[in-house]
Scaffold this active site. Structure first.
Site, mmCIF file in Angstrom:
data_model
loop_
_atom_site.group_PDB
_atom_site.id
_atom_site.type_symbol
_atom_site.label_atom_id
_atom_site.label_comp_id
_atom_site.label_asym_id
_atom_site.label_seq_id
_atom_site.Cartn_x
_atom_site.Cartn_y
_atom_site.Cartn_z
ATOM 1 N N LYS A 240 0.849 -1.198 0.000
ATOM 2 C CA LYS A 240 0.000 0.000 0.000
ATOM 3 C C LYS A 240 0.884 1.249 0.000
ATOM 4 O O LYS A 240 0.698 2.155 -0.771
ATOM 5 C CB LYS A 240 -0.923 -0.026 1.210
ATOM 6 C CG LYS A 240 -1.862 1.162 1.279
ATOM 7 C CD LYS A 240 -2.842 1.037 2.421
ATOM 8 C CE LYS A 240 -3.664 2.320 2.519
ATOM 9 N NZ LYS A 240 -4.628 2.299 3.602
ATOM 10 N N GLU A 246 10.553 -4.773 4.620
ATOM 11 C CA GLU A 246 10.632 -6.182 4.200
ATOM 12 C C GLU A 246 10.316 -6.314 2.708
ATOM 13 O O GLU A 246 11.026 -7.004 1.963
ATOM 14 C CB GLU A 246 9.632 -7.047 4.988
ATOM 15 C CG GLU A 246 9.959 -7.236 6.459
ATOM 16 C CD GLU A 246 9.303 -6.195 7.352
ATOM 17 O OE1 GLU A 246 9.049 -5.052 6.881
ATOM 18 O OE2 GLU A 246 9.046 -6.509 8.520
ATOM 19 N N GLY A 301 -5.033 -1.878 4.746
ATOM 20 C CA GLY A 301 -4.243 -3.010 4.252
ATOM 21 C C GLY A 301 -4.895 -4.353 4.528
ATOM 22 O O GLY A 301 -4.972 -5.221 3.648
ATOM 23 N N ARG A 302 -5.422 -4.539 5.736
ATOM 24 C CA ARG A 302 -5.985 -5.847 6.095
ATOM 25 C C ARG A 302 -7.384 -6.061 5.520
ATOM 26 O O ARG A 302 -7.986 -7.111 5.738
ATOM 27 C CB ARG A 302 -5.957 -6.033 7.612
ATOM 28 C CG ARG A 302 -6.525 -4.873 8.411
ATOM 29 C CD ARG A 302 -6.130 -4.950 9.877
ATOM 30 N NE ARG A 302 -6.566 -3.791 10.647
ATOM 31 C CZ ARG A 302 -5.863 -2.674 10.804
ATOM 32 N NH1 ARG A 302 -4.704 -2.552 10.222
ATOM 33 N NH2 ARG A 302 -6.335 -1.673 11.535
ATOM 34 N N GLU A 387 -4.924 -6.627 14.733
ATOM 35 C CA GLU A 387 -4.375 -5.330 14.341
ATOM 36 C C GLU A 387 -5.485 -4.268 14.369
ATOM 37 O O GLU A 387 -5.237 -3.103 14.623
ATOM 38 C CB GLU A 387 -3.729 -5.403 12.937
ATOM 39 C CG GLU A 387 -2.741 -4.273 12.669
ATOM 40 C CD GLU A 387 -1.961 -4.428 11.368
ATOM 41 O OE1 GLU A 387 -2.561 -4.356 10.290
ATOM 42 O OE2 GLU A 387 -0.723 -4.605 11.434
ATOM 43 N N HIS A 418 -5.016 -33.020 18.080
ATOM 44 C CA HIS A 418 -3.883 -33.820 18.564
ATOM 45 C C HIS A 418 -2.740 -32.939 19.054
ATOM 46 O O HIS A 418 -1.629 -33.419 19.268
ATOM 47 C CB HIS A 418 -3.404 -34.756 17.450
ATOM 48 C CG HIS A 418 -4.508 -35.656 16.980
ATOM 49 N ND1 HIS A 418 -4.815 -36.836 17.605
ATOM 50 C CD2 HIS A 418 -5.412 -35.505 15.979
ATOM 51 C CE1 HIS A 418 -5.854 -37.397 16.987
ATOM 52 N NE2 HIS A 418 -6.230 -36.605 16.003
ATOM 53 N N LYS A 546 9.344 -1.000 14.248
ATOM 54 C CA LYS A 546 9.969 -0.775 12.931
ATOM 55 C C LYS A 546 11.110 0.225 13.066
ATOM 56 O O LYS A 546 12.184 0.040 12.489
ATOM 57 C CB LYS A 546 8.945 -0.208 11.946
ATOM 58 C CG LYS A 546 7.824 -1.143 11.557
ATOM 59 C CD LYS A 546 6.969 -0.473 10.492
ATOM 60 C CE LYS A 546 5.662 -1.189 10.288
ATOM 61 N NZ LYS A 546 4.812 -0.519 9.304
HETATM 62 O O1 LIG Z 1 1.113 -2.706 2.298
HETATM 63 P P1 LIG Z 1 2.197 -2.093 3.101
HETATM 64 O O2 LIG Z 1 2.136 -0.593 3.102
HETATM 65 O O3 LIG Z 1 3.546 -2.588 2.669
HETATM 66 O O4 LIG Z 1 1.994 -2.501 4.607
HETATM 67 C C1 LIG Z 1 2.053 -3.844 5.008
HETATM 68 C C2 LIG Z 1 1.493 -4.053 6.371
HETATM 69 O O5 LIG Z 1 2.236 -3.323 7.334
HETATM 70 C C3 LIG Z 1 1.368 -2.770 8.314
HETATM 71 O O6 LIG Z 1 1.295 -1.411 8.101
HETATM 72 C C4 LIG Z 1 1.833 -3.051 9.711
HETATM 73 O O7 LIG Z 1 3.190 -2.987 9.831
HETATM 74 C C5 LIG Z 1 0.037 -3.450 8.054
HETATM 75 O O8 LIG Z 1 -1.027 -2.749 8.527
HETATM 76 C C6 LIG Z 1 0.072 -3.596 6.561
HETATM 77 O O9 LIG Z 1 -0.876 -4.519 6.110
#
Ligand SMILES: O=P(O)(O)OC[C@H]1O[C@](O)(CO)[C@@H](O)[C@@H]1O
Length: 581
Positions: A240, A246, A301-302, A387, A418, A546
């Site tokens: 987003k 990452e 995002g979610r 979240e 199990h 972060k």
């Molecule tokens: O789509 P982006 O901006 O890379 O964010 C990834 C994820 O990181 C977050 O902001 C949390 O770190 C989430 O809410 C989001 O889904």
């Protein structure tokens, strides 16, 4: 976040590092979609607490009301039902909970969700993800503009792209068609599409295999790339913000892998598309604007798998199937919008959380899909719910006065039986359980399917009714055990029962049903947030980690001293230096 100007709030795009610089925006004077008074101050809440002191056992409830199972089962269309008859509620409790929801402004909040009147104040963003699954002719105005045409224009762009990939018209640097798609994203830009692609594996018939890389652990990217041919691989860089460390690190490493293979930076374009709200950063990264699929700041995002974030889903299952997923979600939207609370499934599920969590004090919720294909569903729900509702302040910035988001956890059945079901049956913590089962399966082995569902039904029954001391004793006696052995074994074999569960039974795991199921949980999450008066659409709690990680990267690379960190961190940094090869 505090700001120098009283009554104002600092906002950011919700990613780190923050660009553009944080800005100040006026804080809305009144919250427009949450409870205006705390849940715990309502006389009705006190009445519910009082009634909870004298709960009849579930067995007695069923004995006294032969219609209980039917009365407490709610149907969604012809292919999904939700049976809450094994929850510690009766129709009177449900009526009280529904009234509580009305007193907490839920009708206004639900109407607002479908009318651009649901707001995420700490990020100064609208909340409009339901627009993503509205039909083409619908109208939903945001800032005076109908946003549905833009949604469908982007869907049309996705459709055209999918056709090109599926027809073999989109080719890699050797002229070969694409065979594998790797989604690079994390959180909401990974969990939803990854979960759906796995759940709908029987529908993945387009010939395109979808892979997902999210973790900054190099093992994730390396093991995925090791299985792939660069000439026939397409990367979808999904973020987003297009600033998440990452994702950017993995996307850059993937680009280098491709460049090593093709040797020409100009050819890399044929292997990268992006999904984002941030065109400037996408272009800076080196992906052409025409190869970017857009979504909007008003999609959290979610809650984004319905947008272009769902591109890997559409590539794997085909665009028509992706539209069925959207249609299933839209049907659940209509259910939420129009059904009276007493029959409104997401509302009832959220109210059951209030009952179990706030009134009865159960700290967690277990979700147990009896489906191997739904393996990633609990992880998806964890982000969606925790979240969203893992918050301690209300929309107006005050400390909450009652518990908010419970811990959501789970795994697939029958495996989890199990592993940890022992605690569910006899542990000291009571975990309200949600079982999700599917009657039909496209796979062979019919006996397996019967056994799978039988196990799910058995767990719900065992949790609710347990096994009394008298029954255990009779059983041990029938086995011919001595009096002493019976006395010794009996306490460990008694099952207390009265442990609440919900059964969600679906006809089959189709794109439409899955869309409805996911939207059901989205709305459950939204309704919970309204009842608790929290902002379900921000996630400031993840930012500090972060920022600290970024500083520690420099420390581990030997660029900065660890002295600025706490003694425990310093000691661990020292140990890492000593052990590092
Ligand atoms: O789509 P982006 O901006 O890379 O964010 C990834 C994820 O990181 C977050 O902001 C949390 O770190 C989430 O809410 C989001 O889904």
């Amino acid at each position: 976040m505090p700001c120098a100007t009283p009554g104002w709030v600092k906002t950011s795009p919700g990613c780190w590092p923050v660009t553009p610089a944080p800005r100040c925006c006026p804080l809305p004077l009144a919250n427009n979609h949450g409870a205006t008074v705390p849940l715990s101050t309502l006389p009705l809440f006190a009445a519910l607490q009082h009634s909870a002191q004298h709960l009849p056992p579930l067995a007695k409830r069923f004995q006294q009301n032969s219609q209980r199972a039917q009365q407490l089962t709610f149907h969604f269309g012809q292919s999904l039902l939700v049976d809450i008859s094994r929850q510690q509620v009766c129709t009177t409790t449900l009526a009280q909970l529904c009234e509580l929801a009305r007193q907490l402004n839920l009708p206004k909040a639900i109407a607002g969700l479908f009318a651009d009147n649901c707001f995420n104040p700490s990020e100064q963003r609208a909340v409009l993800h339901t627009a993503l699954r509205m039909p083409a002719g619908a109208v939903l105005e945001h800032n005076g503009v109908n946003i549905i045409p833009a949604v469908h224009a982007e869907l049309a762009k996705m459709r055209r792209f999918c056709q090109r990939v599926h027809n073999g018209d989109w080719r890699g640097y050797t002229g070969q068609p694409i065979k594998d798609v790797v989604n690079i994203g994390i959180g909401g830009s990974d969990l939803g599409p990854a979960m759906v692609c796995e759940a709908l594996a029987p529908y993945c018939t387009t010939g395109i295999r979808a892979h997902f890389v999210s973790n900054i652990d190099p093992a994730h990217l390396a093991t995925t790339l090791a299985r792939l041919n660069p000439a026939t691989t397409l990367f979808v860089a999904s973020s987003k913000s297009f600033g998440t460390d990452e994702t950017m690190s993995n996307a850059m490493a993937a680009r280098q892998w491709l460049l090593n293979a093709c040797g020409n930076p100009g050819l890399v374009q044929q292997h990268f598309v992006a999904v984002s709200t941030n065109q400037r950063k996408v272009v800076e990264f080196g992906i052409a604007a025409e190869n970017m699929f857009e979504f909007w700041s008003w999609v959290g995002g979610r809650f984004s798998l319905w947008s272009a974030i769902g591109l890997p889903i559409a590539l794997a299952i085909g665009f028509e199937r992706f539209e069925e997923l959207l249609a299933g979600a839209h049907a659940m939207d209509e259910h939420l919008r129009t059904m009276p609370f007493e029959q409104n499934i997401p509302v009832l599920l959220a109210l059951l959380t209030v009952w179990n969590h706030n009134v009865l004090g159960h700290a967690s919720e277990g979700v147990f899909p009896y489906s191997q294909l739904m393996h990633r569903f609990p992880a998806f729900l964890q982000q969606l719910n925790m979240e969203s509702n893992g918050k301690s302040v209300t929309l107006s910035g005050e400390q909450v006065s009652s518990a908010t988001g419970p811990i959501v956890w789970g795994d697939v059945g029958s495996n989890s039986q199990h592993a940890f079901f022992q605690l569910l049956h006899q542990g000291t913590a009571v975990v309200p359980a949600e079982f999700i089962g599917f009657v039909n399966s496209p796979y062979d082995f019919p006996a397996h399917r019967h056994k799978l569902l039988a196990n799910m039904l058995a767990q719900a029954e065992a949790l609710a009714f347990g096994k009394s001391a008298a029954d255990v004793e009779a059983e041990l006696r029938a086995e011919g055990l001595s009096e002493q052995s019976i006395a010794e074994l009996l306490p460990s074999k008694v099952m207390p029962g009265n442990r609440p569960s919900t059964v969600i039974l679906c006809k089959e795991l189709t794109p439409h049903t899955l869309g409805s199921l996911i939207a059901m949980y989205e709305h459950k999450t939204f309704v919970q947030g309204v009842l608790w008066g929290v902002n379900s659409f921000d996630q400031w709690g993840v930012e500090l980690g972060k920022k600290l990680a970024s500083g520690l990267v420099d420390t581990l690379m030997g660029k900065t001293d660890a002295a600025a960190h706490d003694p425990a961190t310093q000691q661990l940094v020292q140990q890492i230096f000593e052990w590092r090869k």
